[in-house]
Write an enzyme that holds these catalytic residues in place. Structure first.
Site, mmCIF file in Angstrom:
data_model
loop_
_atom_site.group_PDB
_atom_site.id
_atom_site.type_symbol
_atom_site.label_atom_id
_atom_site.label_comp_id
_atom_site.label_asym_id
_atom_site.label_seq_id
_atom_site.Cartn_x
_atom_site.Cartn_y
_atom_site.Cartn_z
ATOM 1 N N TYR A 49 0.815 -1.218 0.000
ATOM 2 C CA TYR A 49 0.000 0.000 0.000
ATOM 3 C C TYR A 49 0.849 1.268 0.000
ATOM 4 O O TYR A 49 0.346 2.345 -0.335
ATOM 5 C CB TYR A 49 -0.925 0.038 1.224
ATOM 6 C CG TYR A 49 -1.966 -1.039 1.292
ATOM 7 C CD1 TYR A 49 -2.165 -1.950 0.245
ATOM 8 C CD2 TYR A 49 -2.768 -1.168 2.417
ATOM 9 C CE1 TYR A 49 -3.127 -2.944 0.334
ATOM 10 C CE2 TYR A 49 -3.750 -2.155 2.506
ATOM 11 C CZ TYR A 49 -3.910 -3.049 1.469
ATOM 12 O OH TYR A 49 -4.864 -4.030 1.563
ATOM 13 N N HIS A 107 -0.046 -11.704 1.547
ATOM 14 C CA HIS A 107 -0.997 -10.871 0.808
ATOM 15 C C HIS A 107 -1.610 -11.628 -0.366
ATOM 16 O O HIS A 107 -2.830 -11.608 -0.567
ATOM 17 C CB HIS A 107 -0.274 -9.612 0.319
ATOM 18 C CG HIS A 107 -1.181 -8.460 0.035
ATOM 19 N ND1 HIS A 107 -0.747 -7.155 0.050
ATOM 20 C CD2 HIS A 107 -2.491 -8.403 -0.282
ATOM 21 C CE1 HIS A 107 -1.749 -6.347 -0.229
ATOM 22 N NE2 HIS A 107 -2.819 -7.081 -0.445
#
Length: 276
Positions: A49, A107
């Protein structure tokens, strides 16, 4: 942890968290301040992110004690080899300004199986044993990968499988497999990129309850036993979303919402596994 942010039965991930995807810079700091004021105590980020510095600064600025918040980060799929993952978690901790994560997730699984599930789960558990993460888990894992992750964990708990989950993609086969493996689900994109606001059935139920379609969507997912991590850049919407923790749906309303499932997926990057 506030009662409204408590984990669902059998889980450790707070049922309502604040997702920080797409929130960077000053916006991220402002969003975390608004979320903390609204009552959120769980914050979800990831190395990918690019906002872990802001997330850490934002949490520190709230004045909340470290044990009052639940912080999740994730390792990207190109850092799943043992030393790369070790470097990745230390990098995340440095950027967050913390000495441990409450939850560390894979992830995405390794594209093409370049790093075997068994290998990255072994490394993940080692990082947990070293105290770098209190809990560990997976994200975007399919039926076959869930089974391999469970077997590789050899009876040790995986705290969650974080997947796209909303009324239009209820992922029932994944939910059933994770339930059988004692792996709770966390819903990302729980508002289907804003599409819940446009659905007539959600709007009708919201009108019955004096709520909003977003609140109904979140309350439905929580009633199904899932944790949710909605995100918004608007302070009023952040408060509104947290209000879903106080919304009670009837069994009939839950049945109506179950009928909205149409397998609509909004996240499908080229490196994603073959979905079930």
């Amino acid at each position: 942890m506030t009662p409204s942010a408590a984990a669902p039965p059998g889980g450790v991930v707070p049922r309502m968290g604040f997702g920080t995807w797409l929130r960077t810079g000053d916006e991220a700091l402002a969003c975390i301040a608004s979320a903390a004021e609204a009552g959120y105590r769980a914050f979800d980020t990831a190395e990918r992110y690019g906002n872990e510095v802001e997330v850490g600064r934002g949490i520190a600025a709230t004045g909340l004690a470290r044990d009052e918040v639940f912080v999740t980060s994730k390792v990207w799929w190109d850092h799943l080899a043992p030393q790369a993952m070790r470097d990745a978690i230390r990098g995340s901790l440095d950027r967050l300004g913390m000495d441990r994560l409450d939850l560390y997730l894979i992830h995405w699984p390794s594209p093409g199986g370049e790093v075997a599930v068994e290998s990255y789960i072994e490394t993940l558990l080692q990082l947990q044993d070293e105290g770098l993460a209190t809990h560990v888990g997976i994200s975007n894992h399919t039926l076959a990968l869930i089974g391999r992750a469970r077997d590789a964990a050899a009876g040790r708990p995986l705290a969650t499988n974080q997947v796209e989950l909303h009324p239009f993609l209820q992922n029932r086969r994944i939910a059933a497999a994770c339930h059988a493996a004692s792996i709770p689900l966390t819903a990302y994109l729980p508002l289907a990129r804003g599409r819940v606001a446009q659905d007539p059935e959600l709007a009708a139920i919201a009108a019955e309850l004096g709520a909003t379609p977003a609140q109904v969507s979140l309350a439905f997912l929580m009633a199904e036993g899932h944790a949710v991590i909605p995100s918004s850049s608007k302070p009023a919407r952040i408060v509104e979303n947290f209000g879903a923790t106080r919304l009670a749906l009837s069994p009939a309303q839950i049945d109506r919402l179950r009928g909205l499932d149409r397998g609509a997926r909004f996240t499908d990057p080229g490196f994603a596994p073959a979905w079930d």
